[in-house]
Design an enzyme around this catalytic site. Structure first.
Site: not given
Ligand code: F6P
Length: 540
Positions: A206, A212, A267-268, A353, A384, A504
Protein backbone atom coordinates in the site's frame (compact mmCIF):
# COMPACT_ATOMS: atom_id res chain seq x y z
CA UNK A 1 -17.92 10.40 24.39
CA UNK A 2 -19.75 8.22 26.92
CA UNK A 3 -17.62 5.20 27.73
CA UNK A 4 -19.64 2.08 26.91
CA UNK A 5 -18.93 0.81 30.43
CA UNK A 6 -20.78 3.84 31.86
CA UNK A 7 -23.99 2.86 30.09
CA UNK A 8 -26.77 1.09 31.97
CA UNK A 9 -26.85 -1.55 29.22
CA UNK A 10 -23.20 -2.44 29.99
CA UNK A 11 -23.84 -2.66 33.71
CA UNK A 12 -26.89 -4.83 33.11
CA UNK A 13 -24.68 -7.24 31.18
CA UNK A 14 -22.10 -7.27 34.00
CA UNK A 15 -24.77 -8.33 36.46
CA UNK A 16 -26.25 -10.80 34.04
CA UNK A 17 -22.83 -12.42 33.46
CA UNK A 18 -22.88 -13.69 37.06
CA UNK A 19 -26.05 -15.66 36.29
CA UNK A 20 -24.61 -17.12 33.12
CA UNK A 21 -21.33 -18.03 34.86
CA UNK A 22 -23.45 -20.24 37.09
CA UNK A 23 -25.47 -21.80 34.25
CA UNK A 24 -24.44 -24.91 32.33
CA UNK A 25 -25.10 -25.40 28.63
CA UNK A 26 -26.59 -28.79 29.57
CA UNK A 27 -29.34 -26.98 31.47
CA UNK A 28 -29.92 -24.43 28.72
CA UNK A 29 -30.48 -27.25 26.23
CA UNK A 30 -32.53 -29.33 28.66
CA UNK A 31 -34.93 -26.46 29.30
CA UNK A 32 -35.49 -25.64 25.63
CA UNK A 33 -35.93 -28.48 23.16
CA UNK A 34 -35.77 -26.08 20.22
CA UNK A 35 -32.62 -24.21 21.24
CA UNK A 36 -30.49 -25.90 18.56
CA UNK A 37 -32.85 -24.72 15.84
CA UNK A 38 -33.71 -21.36 17.34
CA UNK A 39 -30.30 -19.91 18.09
CA UNK A 40 -29.22 -19.94 14.48
CA UNK A 41 -29.07 -17.46 11.63
CA UNK A 42 -28.35 -17.74 7.93
CA UNK A 43 -27.13 -15.36 5.25
CA UNK A 44 -25.00 -15.27 2.09
CA UNK A 45 -24.83 -19.07 2.04
CA UNK A 46 -23.53 -19.38 5.61
CA UNK A 47 -25.47 -21.06 8.41
CA UNK A 48 -24.48 -19.95 11.90
CA UNK A 49 -25.40 -22.13 14.85
CA UNK A 50 -24.65 -20.23 18.06
CA UNK A 51 -26.85 -22.36 20.30
CA UNK A 52 -23.77 -23.83 22.00
CA UNK A 53 -22.73 -20.37 23.16
CA UNK A 54 -23.20 -19.51 26.82
CA UNK A 55 -26.06 -17.11 26.23
CA UNK A 56 -29.80 -17.00 26.77
CA UNK A 57 -32.46 -14.97 25.00
CA UNK A 58 -32.01 -12.48 27.81
CA UNK A 59 -28.25 -12.24 27.14
CA UNK A 60 -28.84 -11.65 23.46
CA UNK A 61 -31.48 -9.04 24.17
CA UNK A 62 -29.07 -7.23 26.49
CA UNK A 63 -26.22 -7.40 23.96
CA UNK A 64 -28.45 -6.05 21.20
CA UNK A 65 -29.60 -3.28 23.55
CA UNK A 66 -25.94 -2.35 24.14
CA UNK A 67 -25.31 -2.33 20.38
CA UNK A 68 -28.27 -0.02 19.88
CA UNK A 69 -27.16 2.23 22.75
CA UNK A 70 -23.65 2.73 21.34
CA UNK A 71 -25.12 3.55 17.92
CA UNK A 72 -23.94 0.48 16.00
CA UNK A 73 -26.66 0.98 13.40
CA UNK A 74 -25.51 4.56 12.77
CA UNK A 75 -21.85 3.50 12.68
CA UNK A 76 -22.60 0.84 10.05
CA UNK A 77 -24.40 3.44 7.95
CA UNK A 78 -21.49 5.83 8.43
CA UNK A 79 -19.00 3.25 7.18
CA UNK A 80 -21.05 2.44 4.08
CA UNK A 81 -21.41 6.10 3.19
CA UNK A 82 -17.75 7.06 3.41
CA UNK A 83 -17.59 8.82 6.80
CA UNK A 84 -14.12 9.49 8.24
CA UNK A 85 -14.30 6.61 10.72
CA UNK A 86 -10.53 6.22 10.96
CA UNK A 87 -10.23 9.37 13.06
CA UNK A 88 -6.53 9.13 13.94
CA UNK A 89 -5.53 9.00 10.27
CA UNK A 90 -8.44 11.12 9.02
CA UNK A 91 -9.58 8.51 6.51
CA UNK A 92 -12.79 6.94 5.34
CA UNK A 93 -13.12 3.17 5.75
CA UNK A 94 -14.58 1.91 2.55
CA UNK A 95 -13.44 -1.62 1.76
CA UNK A 96 -17.14 -2.30 1.09
CA UNK A 97 -16.86 0.00 -1.96
CA UNK A 98 -14.36 -2.47 -3.45
CA UNK A 99 -17.13 -5.00 -3.98
CA UNK A 100 -20.12 -2.69 -4.50
CA UNK A 101 -22.18 -3.24 -7.64
CA UNK A 102 -20.88 -1.48 -10.75
CA UNK A 103 -23.66 1.10 -10.73
CA UNK A 104 -23.47 1.98 -7.02
CA UNK A 105 -22.70 5.49 -5.82
CA UNK A 106 -20.41 5.78 -2.79
CA UNK A 107 -18.86 9.15 -2.24
CA UNK A 108 -15.66 10.22 -0.53
CA UNK A 109 -15.28 14.00 -0.33
CA UNK A 110 -18.12 14.40 -2.81
CA UNK A 111 -16.62 12.04 -5.40
CA UNK A 112 -18.14 8.70 -6.39
CA UNK A 113 -15.38 6.11 -5.91
CA UNK A 114 -17.15 3.16 -7.55
CA UNK A 115 -16.16 4.04 -11.16
CA UNK A 116 -12.50 4.20 -10.04
CA UNK A 117 -12.86 0.80 -8.37
CA UNK A 118 -14.20 -0.74 -11.58
CA UNK A 119 -11.59 1.00 -13.72
CA UNK A 120 -8.90 -0.85 -11.71
CA UNK A 121 -10.84 -4.13 -11.66
CA UNK A 122 -11.22 -3.96 -15.44
CA UNK A 123 -7.52 -3.23 -15.94
CA UNK A 124 -6.66 -6.13 -13.66
CA UNK A 125 -8.94 -8.44 -15.67
CA UNK A 126 -7.34 -7.32 -18.91
CA UNK A 127 -3.85 -7.95 -17.54
CA UNK A 128 -4.89 -11.30 -16.09
CA UNK A 129 -6.32 -12.41 -19.44
CA UNK A 130 -3.09 -11.41 -21.17
CA UNK A 131 -0.92 -13.34 -18.73
CA UNK A 132 -3.14 -16.43 -18.62
CA UNK A 133 -3.51 -16.56 -22.40
CA UNK A 134 0.22 -16.09 -23.01
CA UNK A 135 -0.21 -12.74 -24.75
CA UNK A 136 1.89 -11.15 -22.00
CA UNK A 137 5.31 -12.68 -22.34
CA UNK A 138 8.53 -12.46 -20.44
CA UNK A 139 11.62 -10.69 -21.73
CA UNK A 140 12.85 -13.73 -23.67
CA UNK A 141 9.44 -14.34 -25.23
CA UNK A 142 8.38 -17.16 -22.93
CA UNK A 143 4.90 -17.14 -21.37
CA UNK A 144 4.59 -16.52 -17.63
CA UNK A 145 4.33 -19.71 -15.57
CA UNK A 146 5.22 -18.42 -12.12
CA UNK A 147 3.62 -15.60 -10.15
CA UNK A 148 5.47 -14.40 -7.04
CA UNK A 149 3.66 -11.96 -4.75
CA UNK A 150 6.01 -9.89 -2.63
CA UNK A 151 4.19 -8.17 0.24
CA UNK A 152 3.63 -8.41 3.98
CA UNK A 153 0.70 -8.10 6.40
CA UNK A 154 -2.41 -7.14 4.50
CA UNK A 155 -0.46 -7.22 1.25
CA UNK A 156 0.34 -10.90 1.79
CA UNK A 157 -1.95 -12.70 4.22
CA UNK A 158 -5.22 -12.23 2.30
CA UNK A 159 -3.82 -13.24 -1.11
CA UNK A 160 -1.81 -16.14 0.36
CA UNK A 161 -4.84 -17.41 2.29
CA UNK A 162 -7.19 -17.01 -0.70
CA UNK A 163 -4.81 -18.84 -3.03
CA UNK A 164 -4.68 -21.79 -0.66
CA UNK A 165 -8.41 -21.69 -0.05
CA UNK A 166 -9.35 -21.58 -3.72
CA UNK A 167 -6.65 -23.79 -5.23
CA UNK A 168 -9.36 -26.04 -6.68
CA UNK A 169 -10.54 -23.13 -8.81
CA UNK A 170 -7.07 -22.00 -9.84
CA UNK A 171 -5.14 -22.45 -13.09
CA UNK A 172 -3.03 -25.43 -12.06
CA UNK A 173 -0.42 -24.73 -14.73
CA UNK A 174 0.55 -21.55 -12.87
CA UNK A 175 2.82 -21.73 -9.84
CA UNK A 176 2.04 -19.12 -7.18
CA UNK A 177 4.45 -18.21 -4.40
CA UNK A 178 4.24 -15.62 -1.63
CA UNK A 179 7.27 -13.90 -0.14
CA UNK A 180 6.76 -11.80 2.97
CA UNK A 181 9.48 -12.26 5.60
CA UNK A 182 12.61 -10.13 5.40
CA UNK A 183 14.46 -13.32 6.31
CA UNK A 184 16.18 -14.15 3.00
CA UNK A 185 15.19 -17.77 3.48
CA UNK A 186 11.67 -16.82 2.43
CA UNK A 187 12.96 -15.42 -0.85
CA UNK A 188 15.53 -18.15 -1.47
CA UNK A 189 13.10 -21.02 -0.94
CA UNK A 190 10.35 -19.35 -2.98
CA UNK A 191 12.47 -18.88 -6.11
CA UNK A 192 14.98 -21.72 -5.97
CA UNK A 193 13.20 -23.88 -8.57
CA UNK A 194 11.85 -21.03 -10.74
CA UNK A 195 13.08 -19.92 -14.16
CA UNK A 196 13.48 -16.14 -14.21
CA UNK A 197 12.26 -15.78 -17.79
CA UNK A 198 8.90 -17.38 -16.85
CA UNK A 199 8.43 -15.50 -13.56
CA UNK A 200 6.31 -12.44 -12.84
CA UNK A 201 6.84 -10.57 -9.57
CA UNK A 202 3.97 -8.59 -8.08
CA UNK A 203 5.32 -6.05 -5.61
CA UNK A 204 2.30 -5.45 -3.38
CA UNK A 205 2.55 -2.64 -0.87
CA UNK A 206 0.00 0.00 0.00
CA UNK A 207 2.70 2.47 1.02
CA UNK A 208 5.56 1.09 -1.10
CA UNK A 209 7.90 1.97 1.75
CA UNK A 210 7.58 -1.16 3.92
CA UNK A 211 11.07 -2.32 4.79
CA UNK A 212 10.52 -6.05 4.32
CA UNK A 213 8.75 -5.68 0.99
CA UNK A 214 11.22 -3.20 -0.41
CA UNK A 215 14.18 -5.40 0.61
CA UNK A 216 12.58 -8.46 -1.01
CA UNK A 217 11.65 -6.49 -4.14
CA UNK A 218 15.26 -5.25 -4.55
CA UNK A 219 16.55 -8.78 -4.08
CA UNK A 220 14.04 -10.05 -6.65
CA UNK A 221 15.12 -7.45 -9.14
CA UNK A 222 18.76 -8.37 -8.67
CA UNK A 223 17.89 -12.09 -8.98
CA UNK A 224 16.16 -11.35 -12.28
CA UNK A 225 18.97 -9.17 -13.60
CA UNK A 226 21.58 -11.77 -12.66
CA UNK A 227 19.70 -14.27 -14.83
CA UNK A 228 18.42 -12.17 -17.71
CA UNK A 229 21.23 -9.62 -17.74
CA UNK A 230 19.30 -6.61 -19.01
CA UNK A 231 17.48 -3.82 -17.13
CA UNK A 232 14.87 -3.80 -19.91
CA UNK A 233 13.67 -7.16 -18.58
CA UNK A 234 12.29 -5.57 -15.41
CA UNK A 235 9.29 -4.08 -17.22
CA UNK A 236 8.16 -7.55 -18.42
CA UNK A 237 8.67 -9.26 -15.07
CA UNK A 238 7.57 -6.73 -12.44
CA UNK A 239 4.22 -5.15 -11.75
CA UNK A 240 3.22 -3.17 -8.66
CA UNK A 241 0.11 -2.84 -6.54
CA UNK A 242 0.13 0.30 -4.44
CA UNK A 243 -1.43 3.63 -3.52
CA UNK A 244 1.97 5.32 -3.98
CA UNK A 245 2.67 5.92 -7.71
CA UNK A 246 5.69 8.09 -6.91
CA UNK A 247 7.56 5.39 -4.99
CA UNK A 248 6.58 2.76 -7.58
CA UNK A 249 8.19 4.86 -10.31
CA UNK A 250 11.23 5.50 -8.10
CA UNK A 251 11.67 1.73 -7.73
CA UNK A 252 11.78 1.45 -11.51
CA UNK A 253 8.41 -0.12 -12.24
CA UNK A 254 6.62 1.46 -15.19
CA UNK A 255 3.48 3.24 -13.82
CA UNK A 256 1.64 1.59 -16.73
CA UNK A 257 2.29 -1.67 -14.86
CA UNK A 258 0.91 -0.40 -11.58
CA UNK A 259 -2.54 -1.22 -10.22
CA UNK A 260 -3.72 1.37 -7.77
CA UNK A 261 -5.93 1.59 -4.73
CA UNK A 262 -6.77 4.28 -2.21
CA UNK A 263 -6.04 5.43 1.30
CA UNK A 264 -9.60 4.57 2.33
CA UNK A 265 -8.67 0.88 2.06
CA UNK A 266 -6.93 -0.36 5.22
CA UNK A 267 -4.09 -2.85 4.62
CA UNK A 268 -5.83 -5.71 6.41
CA UNK A 269 -9.08 -4.93 4.57
CA UNK A 270 -7.41 -4.76 1.17
CA UNK A 271 -7.68 -8.24 -0.31
CA UNK A 272 -10.55 -7.16 -2.59
CA UNK A 273 -8.53 -4.18 -3.86
CA UNK A 274 -5.79 -4.56 -6.48
CA UNK A 275 -3.91 -6.41 -3.71
CA UNK A 276 -6.03 -9.31 -5.01
CA UNK A 277 -4.13 -9.32 -8.32
CA UNK A 278 -2.39 -12.62 -7.55
CA UNK A 279 -5.76 -14.09 -6.57
CA UNK A 280 -7.27 -12.96 -9.87
CA UNK A 281 -4.29 -14.34 -11.79
CA UNK A 282 -4.80 -17.71 -10.12
CA UNK A 283 -8.59 -17.81 -10.45
CA UNK A 284 -9.33 -15.81 -13.57
CA UNK A 285 -11.56 -12.77 -13.43
CA UNK A 286 -14.85 -14.74 -13.50
CA UNK A 287 -14.18 -16.64 -10.26
CA UNK A 288 -12.62 -13.52 -8.73
CA UNK A 289 -15.84 -11.62 -9.33
CA UNK A 290 -17.78 -14.54 -7.86
CA UNK A 291 -15.66 -14.10 -4.73
CA UNK A 292 -16.45 -10.37 -4.68
CA UNK A 293 -20.13 -11.35 -4.97
CA UNK A 294 -19.81 -13.40 -1.77
CA UNK A 295 -18.28 -10.45 0.05
CA UNK A 296 -21.05 -8.21 -1.30
CA UNK A 297 -23.82 -10.56 -0.16
CA UNK A 298 -22.45 -10.43 3.40
CA UNK A 299 -21.95 -6.65 3.18
CA UNK A 300 -25.61 -6.21 2.19
CA UNK A 301 -26.75 -8.49 4.97
CA UNK A 302 -24.63 -6.66 7.56
CA UNK A 303 -25.99 -3.33 6.43
CA UNK A 304 -29.66 -4.25 6.45
CA UNK A 305 -30.51 -7.28 8.61
CA UNK A 306 -32.00 -6.77 12.07
CA UNK A 307 -29.33 -7.26 14.71
CA UNK A 308 -30.93 -10.39 16.15
CA UNK A 309 -30.58 -12.13 12.76
CA UNK A 310 -27.41 -10.40 11.61
CA UNK A 311 -24.50 -12.87 11.45
CA UNK A 312 -21.60 -10.42 11.83
CA UNK A 313 -23.43 -8.50 14.54
CA UNK A 314 -24.19 -11.69 16.46
CA UNK A 315 -20.61 -12.91 16.16
CA UNK A 316 -19.23 -9.51 17.11
CA UNK A 317 -21.53 -9.24 20.14
CA UNK A 318 -20.59 -12.75 21.25
CA UNK A 319 -16.92 -11.73 21.02
CA UNK A 320 -17.65 -8.69 23.21
CA UNK A 321 -19.60 -10.89 25.63
CA UNK A 322 -16.76 -13.32 26.19
CA UNK A 323 -13.97 -10.75 26.18
CA UNK A 324 -15.48 -7.99 28.28
CA UNK A 325 -17.96 -9.86 30.51
CA UNK A 326 -17.02 -13.54 30.76
CA UNK A 327 -13.25 -13.28 31.17
CA UNK A 328 -12.17 -15.13 28.02
CA UNK A 329 -8.86 -14.00 26.57
CA UNK A 330 -8.64 -15.95 23.36
CA UNK A 331 -10.83 -17.14 20.52
CA UNK A 332 -10.02 -20.33 18.63
CA UNK A 333 -10.90 -20.57 14.93
CA UNK A 334 -11.01 -24.16 13.77
CA UNK A 335 -11.67 -24.69 10.07
CA UNK A 336 -12.50 -28.29 9.19
CA UNK A 337 -11.14 -27.84 5.70
CA UNK A 338 -7.51 -28.21 4.74
CA UNK A 339 -7.87 -25.50 2.10
CA UNK A 340 -8.52 -23.02 4.94
CA UNK A 341 -5.24 -23.79 6.69
CA UNK A 342 -4.06 -20.16 6.42
CA UNK A 343 -7.42 -18.72 7.51
CA UNK A 344 -6.49 -18.41 11.21
CA UNK A 345 -3.23 -16.61 10.29
CA UNK A 346 -5.16 -14.24 8.05
CA UNK A 347 -7.67 -13.60 10.85
CA UNK A 348 -4.91 -12.81 13.31
CA UNK A 349 -4.01 -9.62 11.46
CA UNK A 350 -7.62 -8.76 10.72
CA UNK A 351 -8.74 -9.09 14.32
CA UNK A 352 -5.70 -8.23 16.40
CA UNK A 353 -4.27 -5.36 14.38
CA UNK A 354 -7.80 -3.94 14.34
CA UNK A 355 -8.97 -4.37 17.91
CA UNK A 356 -5.71 -4.64 19.84
CA UNK A 357 -6.30 -1.19 21.33
CA UNK A 358 -6.25 0.19 24.86
CA UNK A 359 -7.65 3.66 24.26
CA UNK A 360 -10.95 4.72 22.77
CA UNK A 361 -11.39 6.99 19.77
CA UNK A 362 -11.23 10.03 22.03
CA UNK A 363 -7.93 8.88 23.54
CA UNK A 364 -9.38 7.89 26.93
CA UNK A 365 -8.12 4.60 28.34
CA UNK A 366 -10.62 1.75 28.31
CA UNK A 367 -11.61 0.21 31.65
CA UNK A 368 -12.65 -3.11 30.09
CA UNK A 369 -10.98 -5.84 28.08
CA UNK A 370 -10.84 -5.43 24.28
CA UNK A 371 -9.57 -7.54 21.33
CA UNK A 372 -9.24 -11.25 22.01
CA UNK A 373 -6.23 -13.26 20.82
CA UNK A 374 -7.30 -15.20 17.74
CA UNK A 375 -5.59 -18.46 16.93
CA UNK A 376 -6.26 -21.85 15.43
CA UNK A 377 -5.36 -24.70 13.15
CA UNK A 378 -7.36 -26.79 10.75
CA UNK A 379 -9.26 -29.74 12.21
CA UNK A 380 -8.61 -32.56 12.78
CA UNK A 381 -4.94 -31.77 13.38
CA UNK A 382 -5.70 -29.49 16.33
CA UNK A 383 -7.57 -32.32 18.03
CA UNK A 384 -4.28 -34.16 18.42
CA UNK A 385 -2.43 -31.21 19.83
CA UNK A 386 -4.17 -28.41 21.74
CA UNK A 387 -7.82 -29.51 22.09
CA UNK A 388 -6.92 -31.21 25.39
CA UNK A 389 -6.55 -27.78 26.98
CA UNK A 390 -9.84 -26.54 25.54
CA UNK A 391 -11.69 -29.61 26.89
CA UNK A 392 -10.12 -30.02 30.30
CA UNK A 393 -7.89 -27.01 30.99
CA UNK A 394 -8.69 -24.09 33.27
CA UNK A 395 -9.24 -21.52 30.53
CA UNK A 396 -12.44 -20.46 28.84
CA UNK A 397 -11.84 -20.58 25.08
CA UNK A 398 -14.79 -19.91 22.78
CA UNK A 399 -14.34 -21.75 19.48
CA UNK A 400 -15.56 -21.14 15.94
CA UNK A 401 -15.94 -24.39 14.01
CA UNK A 402 -16.08 -23.88 10.24
CA UNK A 403 -17.11 -26.70 7.92
CA UNK A 404 -18.70 -27.55 4.59
CA UNK A 405 -21.41 -30.05 3.65
CA UNK A 406 -19.53 -31.18 0.55
CA UNK A 407 -15.84 -31.82 0.06
CA UNK A 408 -13.98 -30.55 -2.97
CA UNK A 409 -12.07 -33.83 -2.85
CA UNK A 410 -14.72 -36.47 -2.26
CA UNK A 411 -12.58 -39.53 -1.63
CA UNK A 412 -14.04 -42.55 0.14
CA UNK A 413 -15.41 -41.75 3.59
CA UNK A 414 -12.95 -38.94 4.35
CA UNK A 415 -15.48 -36.14 4.41
CA UNK A 416 -17.90 -37.93 6.73
CA UNK A 417 -14.96 -38.70 9.02
CA UNK A 418 -13.89 -35.07 8.98
CA UNK A 419 -17.34 -33.68 9.66
CA UNK A 420 -18.21 -36.32 12.26
CA UNK A 421 -15.18 -35.06 14.16
CA UNK A 422 -16.22 -31.44 13.86
CA UNK A 423 -19.75 -32.07 15.11
CA UNK A 424 -18.42 -34.35 17.86
CA UNK A 425 -15.94 -31.79 19.16
CA UNK A 426 -18.57 -29.07 19.49
CA UNK A 427 -20.89 -31.52 21.26
CA UNK A 428 -18.17 -32.78 23.61
CA UNK A 429 -17.10 -29.24 24.49
CA UNK A 430 -20.64 -28.14 25.30
CA UNK A 431 -21.93 -31.16 27.17
CA UNK A 432 -18.83 -32.91 28.43
CA UNK A 433 -19.08 -36.09 30.45
CA UNK A 434 -20.00 -35.85 34.11
CA UNK A 435 -18.14 -37.59 36.92
CA UNK A 436 -21.24 -39.72 37.55
CA UNK A 437 -21.35 -40.85 33.93
CA UNK A 438 -17.61 -41.62 34.00
CA UNK A 439 -17.97 -43.63 37.23
CA UNK A 440 -21.02 -45.44 35.90
CA UNK A 441 -19.00 -46.66 32.94
CA UNK A 442 -16.77 -48.64 35.33
CA UNK A 443 -13.86 -46.22 35.73
CA UNK A 444 -12.05 -46.69 39.08
CA UNK A 445 -12.71 -43.82 41.49
CA UNK A 446 -9.13 -42.49 41.45
CA UNK A 447 -9.28 -42.10 37.67
CA UNK A 448 -12.70 -40.43 37.53
CA UNK A 449 -11.49 -36.80 37.91
CA UNK A 450 -9.00 -37.32 35.10
CA UNK A 451 -11.62 -38.71 32.76
CA UNK A 452 -14.34 -36.19 33.55
CA UNK A 453 -15.18 -33.54 30.97
CA UNK A 454 -16.74 -30.50 32.62
CA UNK A 455 -18.36 -29.30 29.38
CA UNK A 456 -19.93 -25.83 29.26
CA UNK A 457 -17.22 -24.84 26.75
CA UNK A 458 -18.82 -22.57 24.17
CA UNK A 459 -18.65 -22.69 20.40
CA UNK A 460 -20.32 -21.54 17.23
CA UNK A 461 -20.56 -23.67 14.13
CA UNK A 462 -20.46 -22.06 10.70
CA UNK A 463 -21.65 -24.44 8.03
CA UNK A 464 -21.74 -23.78 4.29
CA UNK A 465 -22.68 -25.95 1.37
CA UNK A 466 -19.24 -25.99 -0.26
CA UNK A 467 -16.03 -23.99 -0.28
CA UNK A 468 -16.39 -21.74 -3.34
CA UNK A 469 -15.07 -18.29 -4.23
CA UNK A 470 -18.44 -16.89 -3.13
CA UNK A 471 -18.63 -18.73 0.19
CA UNK A 472 -15.03 -17.75 0.98
CA UNK A 473 -15.88 -14.11 0.24
CA UNK A 474 -18.91 -14.28 2.54
CA UNK A 475 -16.86 -15.92 5.30
CA UNK A 476 -14.16 -13.24 5.19
CA UNK A 477 -16.69 -10.41 5.15
CA UNK A 478 -18.42 -12.06 8.11
CA UNK A 479 -15.26 -11.73 10.19
CA UNK A 480 -14.46 -8.24 8.86
CA UNK A 481 -17.84 -6.98 10.02
CA UNK A 482 -17.69 -8.90 13.28
CA UNK A 483 -14.46 -7.00 13.99
CA UNK A 484 -16.23 -3.75 13.14
CA UNK A 485 -19.11 -4.59 15.47
CA UNK A 486 -16.71 -5.26 18.34
CA UNK A 487 -14.86 -1.99 17.76
CA UNK A 488 -18.11 -0.03 17.61
CA UNK A 489 -19.22 -1.40 20.98
CA UNK A 490 -15.82 -0.83 22.56
CA UNK A 491 -15.63 2.68 21.11
CA UNK A 492 -12.19 2.05 19.58
CA UNK A 493 -10.76 2.79 16.13
CA UNK A 494 -10.33 -0.57 14.37
CA UNK A 495 -8.59 1.00 11.40
CA UNK A 496 -5.29 2.40 12.64
CA UNK A 497 -2.24 0.42 13.85
CA UNK A 498 0.09 2.78 15.67
CA UNK A 499 1.33 -0.14 17.72
CA UNK A 500 3.53 -1.34 14.86
CA UNK A 501 5.53 1.88 14.65
CA UNK A 502 7.91 1.82 17.61
CA UNK A 503 9.56 -1.45 16.62
CA UNK A 504 10.12 -0.14 13.09
CA UNK A 505 11.87 3.00 14.42
CA UNK A 506 14.09 1.01 16.76
CA UNK A 507 15.00 -1.50 14.02
CA UNK A 508 16.10 1.38 11.79
CA UNK A 509 18.29 2.60 14.66
CA UNK A 510 19.77 -0.83 15.37
CA UNK A 511 20.50 -1.76 11.75
CA UNK A 512 23.62 0.45 11.39
CA UNK A 513 24.77 -0.68 14.82
CA UNK A 514 24.83 -4.26 13.56
CA UNK A 515 26.66 -3.49 10.37
CA UNK A 516 29.08 -0.66 11.22
CA UNK A 517 32.78 -1.48 10.86
CA UNK A 518 33.77 0.43 13.97
CA UNK A 519 32.44 -0.43 17.41
CA UNK A 520 29.21 1.57 17.79
CA UNK A 521 28.26 3.49 20.92
CA UNK A 522 25.20 1.69 22.18
CA UNK A 523 22.59 3.58 24.15
CA UNK A 524 19.96 0.91 24.59
CA UNK A 525 19.15 -0.94 27.80
CA UNK A 526 21.77 -3.42 29.05
CA UNK A 527 19.94 -6.41 27.58
CA UNK A 528 19.62 -4.97 24.06
CA UNK A 529 23.21 -3.66 24.19
CA UNK A 530 24.66 -7.03 25.09
CA UNK A 531 22.56 -8.88 22.49
CA UNK A 532 23.88 -6.50 19.83
CA UNK A 533 27.48 -6.99 21.03
CA UNK A 534 27.09 -10.75 21.01
CA UNK A 535 25.63 -10.68 17.48
CA UNK A 536 28.47 -8.43 16.26
CA UNK A 537 31.07 -10.68 17.85
CA UNK A 538 29.56 -13.67 16.03
CA UNK A 539 30.00 -11.87 12.71
CA UNK A 540 33.75 -11.64 13.40
O1 F6P B 1 2.27 -4.00 9.99
C1 F6P B 1 1.83 -2.74 9.65
C2 F6P B 1 1.29 -2.66 8.26
O2 F6P B 1 1.14 -1.30 7.99
C3 F6P B 1 -0.01 -3.41 8.03
O3 F6P B 1 -1.11 -2.74 8.51
C4 F6P B 1 0.02 -3.57 6.56
O4 F6P B 1 -0.91 -4.50 6.11
C5 F6P B 1 1.46 -4.00 6.36
O5 F6P B 1 2.19 -3.21 7.29
C6 F6P B 1 2.01 -3.83 4.98
O6 F6P B 1 1.96 -2.49 4.56
P1 F6P B 1 2.16 -2.08 3.05
O7 F6P B 1 1.06 -2.71 2.25
O8 F6P B 1 2.12 -0.59 3.02
O9 F6P B 1 3.50 -2.62 2.59
Amino acid sequence: MTPPSARPEWQALQQHAATIQATHLRDLFASDATRGERLTAEAAGLYLDYSKQRVTDETLGKLVALAEAVGLREQIAAMFTGATLNNTEQRAVLHVALRAPRGAVIEVDGQNVVPEVYAVLDRMAQFVDQVRSGVWRGYTGKPIRNIVNIGIGGSDLGPAMAYDALRQYSARELTLRFISNVDATDFAEAVRDLEANETLFIVASKTFTTLETMANAQTARQWLLDRLGDKEAVARHFVAVSTNAKEVAAFGIDPANMFGFWDWVGGRYSMTSAIGLSTMLALGSGSYHAMLGGFRAMDDHFRSAPFAQNLPVLMGLLAVWYTSFMGAETQAVLPYDQYLRRFPAYLQQLTMESNGKRVRRDGAAVDYETGAIYWGEPGTNGQHSFYQLIHQGTKLIPCDFIGFCHSLNPVGQHHDLLMANMFAQAEALAFGKSAEAVAASGTPAWLVPHRTFPGNRPSSTILAERLTPASLGALIALYEHSVFTQSAVWGINAFDQWGVELGKVLAAQILPELSSNSEPTLNHDSSTNSLIRRYRAAQG
